[in-house]
Design an enzyme around this catalytic site. Structure first.
Site, PDB file in Angstrom:
ATOM      1  N   HIS A  88     148.211  38.061  32.442  1.00  0.00           N
ATOM      2  CA  HIS A  88     149.483  37.854  31.748  1.00  0.00           C
ATOM      3  C   HIS A  88     150.651  37.674  32.715  1.00  0.00           C
ATOM      4  O   HIS A  88     150.697  38.281  33.790  1.00  0.00           O
ATOM      5  CB  HIS A  88     149.764  38.983  30.753  1.00  0.00           C
ATOM      6  CG  HIS A  88     149.883  40.352  31.336  1.00  0.00           C
ATOM      7  ND1 HIS A  88     151.086  40.881  31.750  1.00  0.00           N
ATOM      8  CD2 HIS A  88     148.961  41.319  31.551  1.00  0.00           C
ATOM      9  CE1 HIS A  88     150.895  42.111  32.190  1.00  0.00           C
ATOM     10  NE2 HIS A  88     149.616  42.400  32.095  1.00  0.00           N
ATOM     11  N   ASP A  90     154.043  38.006  31.795  1.00  0.00           N
ATOM     12  CA  ASP A  90     155.186  38.896  31.564  1.00  0.00           C
ATOM     13  C   ASP A  90     154.972  40.254  32.210  1.00  0.00           C
ATOM     14  O   ASP A  90     153.845  40.663  32.500  1.00  0.00           O
ATOM     15  CB  ASP A  90     155.448  39.060  30.068  1.00  0.00           C
ATOM     16  CG  ASP A  90     154.284  39.711  29.329  1.00  0.00           C
ATOM     17  OD1 ASP A  90     153.126  39.340  29.611  1.00  0.00           O
ATOM     18  OD2 ASP A  90     154.518  40.590  28.485  1.00  0.00           O
ATOM     19  N   GLU A 155     152.030  39.860  26.735  1.00  0.00           N
ATOM     20  CA  GLU A 155     150.999  40.906  26.698  1.00  0.00           C
ATOM     21  C   GLU A 155     151.610  42.296  26.603  1.00  0.00           C
ATOM     22  O   GLU A 155     151.035  43.191  25.978  1.00  0.00           O
ATOM     23  CB  GLU A 155     150.129  40.801  27.955  1.00  0.00           C
ATOM     24  CG  GLU A 155     148.871  41.639  27.932  1.00  0.00           C
ATOM     25  CD  GLU A 155     149.075  43.067  28.436  1.00  0.00           C
ATOM     26  OE1 GLU A 155     148.173  43.904  28.240  1.00  0.00           O
ATOM     27  OE2 GLU A 155     150.145  43.352  29.028  1.00  0.00           O
ATOM     28  N   GLU A 156     152.782  42.465  27.207  1.00  0.00           N
ATOM     29  CA  GLU A 156     153.379  43.795  27.255  1.00  0.00           C
ATOM     30  C   GLU A 156     154.039  44.211  25.944  1.00  0.00           C
ATOM     31  O   GLU A 156     154.467  45.362  25.805  1.00  0.00           O
ATOM     32  CB  GLU A 156     154.421  43.861  28.386  1.00  0.00           C
ATOM     33  CG  GLU A 156     153.870  43.631  29.792  1.00  0.00           C
ATOM     34  CD  GLU A 156     153.003  44.784  30.281  1.00  0.00           C
ATOM     35  OE1 GLU A 156     152.791  45.746  29.512  1.00  0.00           O
ATOM     36  OE2 GLU A 156     152.525  44.718  31.423  1.00  0.00           O
ATOM     37  N   ASP A 182     142.811  43.568  33.925  1.00  0.00           N
ATOM     38  CA  ASP A 182     144.110  44.231  33.741  1.00  0.00           C
ATOM     39  C   ASP A 182     143.991  45.745  33.884  1.00  0.00           C
ATOM     40  O   ASP A 182     144.861  46.485  33.455  1.00  0.00           O
ATOM     41  CB  ASP A 182     144.672  43.880  32.357  1.00  0.00           C
ATOM     42  CG  ASP A 182     146.162  44.159  32.262  1.00  0.00           C
ATOM     43  OD1 ASP A 182     146.831  44.240  33.309  1.00  0.00           O
ATOM     44  OD2 ASP A 182     146.670  44.320  31.134  1.00  0.00           O
TER      45      ASP A 182
END
Length: 495
Positions: A88, A90, A155-156, A182
């Site tokens: 990701h 972000d 994603e966050e 991740d």
């Protein structure tokens, strides 16, 4: 190996790319950041320059901001299947800048590591995956199936404008494989095959604003909120206490993380207080039940509950699935790391030799087949019994053998199964094993929940510490292993 040699040659380029990644602020707009677009532009340029096939999937969010996803591919021999590495773009905000030693958006290289916002989550894995593809392109290697990179947004904060958007666009096939780097550990041998459910909720506490010098005319929402935070925290941890050692953090977590601004001055009692919880919940628990628990605490106390993110856990990936097996093999062959170890839920072991290999591997699980002299034994029950014992618990046995190179047997038991036999005396079994073949060199790795010990008989012989001919050596070896096993079990004597 040519692949690893080329990767090492690109080490400094990878460091520089990661440093560039850090300098571009891509904090998620949900937390007040500028979003992914500028960083996505740079990533797209990098990927095209390396020779990837690149597509952009940008979408406007509910605030009208562009959220950017970058998808890159290297065509494989089989165009109908893709190995996707999903990372990701972000990041979360850097938080209190005074707690940083340096500017979070100015990368620092120190002791072989790169520090900065997003270096670990998720820049390091993203850059590594991009350069893995570059190595394939540089060497002219066509992978067995497509090599795909999904560099996603959001994603966050729930993934609505990232991986969910790509799924809705029909980008993926049911036969595709997905690797999401991740999480992990420092050694790089942790293969995560399950995720917890995610629940973020917001609580708004209402009171009555007034002057702090006359509290009887007010209702302090901050005090009410502080009491509710403590009560919710304690209740959830007490009511949902189960452990699952399949996860790096084996407990469900319920963390109060954020509050909103109340008043600007010290001498005003706030009439409104807002706080948030981040909950990472074991899959066995129902998120709706947890929300009901919170609602019961808030009932009649002037507080409102709002769900911010609610993502039930997906089904775990089977430990013998194609991708998990391939990853385990790569870790073992390239880095000498064993990916599977004992937890409170699983007991696994691997036996590997460098012998002549098995002549007839198709028959090794047949209880009426043996390579021994039939005058001594007409049946071979070891591997058939092992297969039966593992499979009745939901585990497995895998065998790989190659003539002239050796044999590898891997077994896994589900300790939570009612059909699982007791693990037994590990110390005694290991001691008997290494003493039974004085001419054999043994290298044993024993782990439980990330901790463990190693036995290397070659090194012990070099140091003059291996003396099986000594009458007291067997007792010494057993006592040493028994002490090590007790340490792994926290001082307990039983598995």
């Amino acid at each position: 190996m040519e692949l690893t040699k080329r990767m090492e040659e690109l080490r400094e380029d990878m460091v520089e790319s990661l440093k560039k990644f850090i300098t571009i602020n891509s904090v998620n707009p949900a937390f007040g950041g500028p979003g992914e677009r500028e960083k996505a532009d740079w990533l797209e340029e990098l990927l095209r320059g390396f020779g990837f096939e690149v597509d952009r999937y940008d979408v406007k969010d509910d605030k009208g901001m562009w959220r950017s996803n970058v998808v890159a591919k290297i065509p494989g021999k089989n165009r109908e299947k893709t190995l996707w590495i999903v990372t990701h773009i972000d990041t979360v905000p850097p938080g209190d800048l005074s707690l940083w030693e340096t500017d979070p958006f100015v990368p620092v290289v120190k002791d072989g590591k790169v520090y900065g916002r997003g270096a670990e989550d998720n820049g390091g894995s993203m850059i590594a995956s991009i350069y893995a593809g570059k190595v394939l392109i540089d060497l002219g290697i066509v992978p067995e199936y497509n090599f795909g990179l999904a560099l996603v947004a959001d994603e966050e904060a729930g993934s609505r404008y990232g991986i969910q958007y790509l799924i809705e666009k029909g980008l993926f096939r049911s036969e595709d494989m997905f690797l999401v780097p991740d999480a992990g550990n420092e050694k790089g041998n942790f293969i995560e095959i399950a995720e917890k459910s995610i629940l973020w909720f917001k609580v708004t506490v209402n009171g009555k604003q007034g002057h702090a010098s006359r509290p009887r005319t007010t209702e302090n929402a901050l005090r009410k909120g502080a009491q509710l935070i403590t009560e919710i925290d304690e209740t959830l941890h007490r009511k949902y206490p189960d452990r699952d050692e399949l996860f790096d953090e084996p407990l469900s977590t319920f963390e109060p993380t954020r509050t909103e601004k109340t008043v600007d001055n010290v001498n005003t009692v706030p009439g409104r207080f807002v706080f948030y919880f981040d909950c990472r919940v074991l899959p066995r628990y129902d998120l709706d039940e947890i929300l009901s628990t919170v609602e019961s605490i808030l009932d009649g106390r002037g507080a409102e509950l709002e769900v911010v993110v609610k993502q039930p856990a997906p089904e775990p990936t089977p430990p013998d699935s194609e991708l998990v097996v391939k990853l385990s093999d790569v870790l073992r062959s390239l880095r000498g790391l064993e990916a599977i170890e004992e937890t409170d839920e699983w007991f696994s072991f691997v036996v590997e030799d460098d012998g002549p290999g098995i002549e007839d591997p198709e028959r090794v699980f047949d209880p009426f087949f043996t390579t021994r002299d039939p005058r001594l034994r007409k049946v071979g029950l070891g591997l058939p019994f092992l297969k039966q014992a593992t499979e009745q618990t939901g585990g497995f046995v895998k065998l790989h053998t190659e003539r002239g190179k050796g044999t590898r047997v891997e077994a896994r038991f589900n300790l939570k199964s009612v059909d699982c036999q007791p693990v037994g005396d590990v110390a005694g079994a290991l001691a008997s094993l290494v003493l039974s073949g004085p001419g054999v060199n043994w290298y044993i790795i024993r782990k439980k929940n990330g901790n463990g010990y190693e036995i290397d008989t070659i090194k012990l012989k070099e140091k003059g510490l291996w003396d099986p001919e000594n009458p007291g050596f067997a007792a010494f070896l057993f006592e040493t292993l028994e002490d090590l096993e007790k340490e792994l079990k926290g001082g307990e004597n039983n598995e």
